[in-house]
Design a protein around this motif. Structure first.
Motif, PDB file in Angstrom:
ATOM      1  N   MET A   1       0.824  -1.214   0.000  1.00 18.98           N
ATOM      2  CA  MET A   1       0.000   0.000   0.000  1.00 18.98           C
ATOM      3  C   MET A   1       0.859   1.266   0.000  1.00 18.98           C
ATOM      4  SD  MET A   1      -2.872  -1.201  -0.544  1.00 18.98           S
ATOM      5  CE  MET A   1      -3.800   0.314  -0.568  1.00 18.98           C
ATOM      6  N   GLU A   2       2.063   1.218   0.588  1.00 20.12           N
ATOM      7  CA  GLU A   2       2.979   2.362   0.523  1.00 20.12           C
ATOM      8  C   GLU A   2       3.433   2.590  -0.920  1.00 20.12           C
ATOM      9  OE1 GLU A   2       6.241   2.762   3.467  1.00 20.12           O
ATOM     10  OE2 GLU A   2       5.394   0.926   4.324  1.00 20.12           O
ATOM     11  N   ILE A   3       3.728   1.508  -1.603  1.00 19.53           N
ATOM     12  CA  ILE A   3       4.179   1.598  -2.995  1.00 19.53           C
ATOM     13  C   ILE A   3       3.059   2.163  -3.861  1.00 19.53           C
ATOM     14  CG2 ILE A   3       5.037   0.298  -4.977  1.00 19.53           C
ATOM     15  CD1 ILE A   3       6.030  -1.820  -2.879  1.00 19.53           C
ATOM     16  N   ILE A   4       1.846   1.665  -3.677  1.00 16.78           N
ATOM     17  CA  ILE A   4       0.691   2.143  -4.439  1.00 16.78           C
ATOM     18  C   ILE A   4       0.471   3.631  -4.183  1.00 16.78           C
ATOM     19  CG2 ILE A   4      -1.836   1.990  -4.620  1.00 16.78           C
ATOM     20  CD1 ILE A   4      -1.459  -1.074  -4.178  1.00 16.78           C
ATOM     21  N   SER A   5       0.565   4.045  -2.935  1.00 15.54           N
ATOM     22  CA  SER A   5       0.381   5.452  -2.583  1.00 15.54           C
ATOM     23  C   SER A   5       1.428   6.330  -3.268  1.00 15.54           C
ATOM     24  CB  SER A   5       0.467   5.612  -1.067  1.00 15.54           C
ATOM     25  OG  SER A   5       0.388   6.968  -0.710  1.00 15.54           O
ATOM     26  N   ASP A   6       2.681   5.905  -3.255  1.00 16.49           N
ATOM     27  CA  ASP A   6       3.763   6.670  -3.884  1.00 16.49           C
ATOM     28  C   ASP A   6       3.575   6.744  -5.401  1.00 16.49           C
ATOM     29  OD1 ASP A   6       6.259   7.719  -4.814  1.00 16.49           O
ATOM     30  OD2 ASP A   6       7.239   7.009  -3.001  1.00 16.49           O
ATOM     31  N   LEU A   7       3.210   5.623  -6.019  1.00 17.11           N
ATOM     32  CA  LEU A   7       2.981   5.622  -7.466  1.00 17.11           C
ATOM     33  C   LEU A   7       1.823   6.540  -7.841  1.00 17.11           C
ATOM     34  CD1 LEU A   7       3.483   1.827  -8.241  1.00 17.11           C
ATOM     35  CD2 LEU A   7       4.892   3.703  -9.119  1.00 17.11           C
ATOM     36  N   THR A   8       0.763   6.527  -7.039  1.00 19.22           N
ATOM     37  CA  THR A   8      -0.400   7.390  -7.282  1.00 19.22           C
ATOM     38  C   THR A   8      -0.002   8.859  -7.161  1.00 19.22           C
ATOM     39  OG1 THR A   8      -1.832   5.650  -6.430  1.00 19.22           O
ATOM     40  CG2 THR A   8      -2.793   7.844  -6.599  1.00 19.22           C
ATOM     41  N   THR A   9       0.825   9.179  -6.168  1.00 12.51           N
ATOM     42  CA  THR A   9       1.321  10.544  -5.984  1.00 12.51           C
ATOM     43  C   THR A   9       2.114  11.004  -7.203  1.00 12.51           C
ATOM     44  OG1 THR A   9       1.428  10.205  -3.597  1.00 12.51           O
ATOM     45  CG2 THR A   9       2.709  12.034  -4.473  1.00 12.51           C
ATOM     46  N   ARG A  10       2.822  10.067  -7.838  1.00 11.03           N
ATOM     47  CA  ARG A  10       3.627  10.392  -9.023  1.00 11.03           C
ATOM     48  C   ARG A  10       2.789  10.447 -10.300  1.00 11.03           C
ATOM     49  NH1 ARG A  10       9.593   7.902  -8.470  1.00 11.03           N
ATOM     50  NH2 ARG A  10       9.798   7.997  -6.206  1.00 11.03           N
TER      51      ARG A  10
END
Length: 194
Positions: free
Chosen positions: A151-160
């Motif tokens: 979920m941290e990875i998904i959040s970071d990718l979404t932010t990008r």
């Protein structure tokens, strides 16, 4: 390997159906323990057959760096590291889930929670994302870092600015519109924050 297996099953079905002027529409794909299941809707007519033909292709994977590409031709070398690639196909490159079917299924299961509801919800989230997913633990092993939480990875990718979702096919899997080098960069930057 789970998704490649599913796409090979659908691809073999498409090739058989095309001989009879039939087309298919994948509704739901499952991987449970050691078996794979695909639920399909069969369509009669040459236009459906032709539409399916355009969804067939190949997936290439670089064993050196992990980059993955897909399309209707094989290149045999990696666009990132120029290493030799392995390929699978011809296989189905179209969607392996139907958003409409999943919406209807989730409406029917509104009062039911548990693993089936979770699996259908996850499939709904990933239904419109590109073919193939990444196993975050494998990427982290290659980078020699500890894998961040999905979920941290998904959040970071979404932010990008990319779309991303967990996958229903593998508990450690992540599907995203981001190129492989961006996913790898996100894992690397998140591990430095830990």
């Amino acid at each position: 390997c789970q998704e490649i297996g599913i796409r090979l099953i659908i691809g073999a079905t498409v090739l058989s159906c095309m001989r009879l002027n039939l087309g298919i529409e994948p509704l739901l794909s499952q991987v449970i323990r050691h078996y794979m299941r695909v639920y399909l809707r069969v369509r009669v007519g040459s236009r459906y057959s032709e539409r399916c033909r355009t969804q067939m292709g190949f997936i290439e994977h670089c064993m050196a760096c992990g980059e993955r590409t897909y399309g209707d031709t094989i290149r045999y070398d990696c666009s990132l590291c120029k290493g030799e690639t392995n390929f699978a196909g011809p296989l189905w490159l179209g969607p392996i889930f139907s958003s409409d079917y999943l919406d209807k299924s989730l409406r029917i299961l509104t009062n039911i929670s548990g693993k089936y509801h979770k699996m259908l919800s996850t499939a709904k989230n990933e239904a419109m994302l590109p073919p193939t997913f990444y196993v975050t633990d494998s990427i982290a092993d290659g980078l020699e870092i500890q894998a961040p939480a999905p979920m941290e990875i998904i959040s970071d990718l979404t932010t990008r600015g990319f779309t991303a979702s967990r996958t229903s096919l593998n508990p450690k899997g992540l599907r995203s519109s981001a190129p492989f080098e961006v996913v790898r960069d996100v894992l690397s930057s998140l591990s430095k924050k830990q």
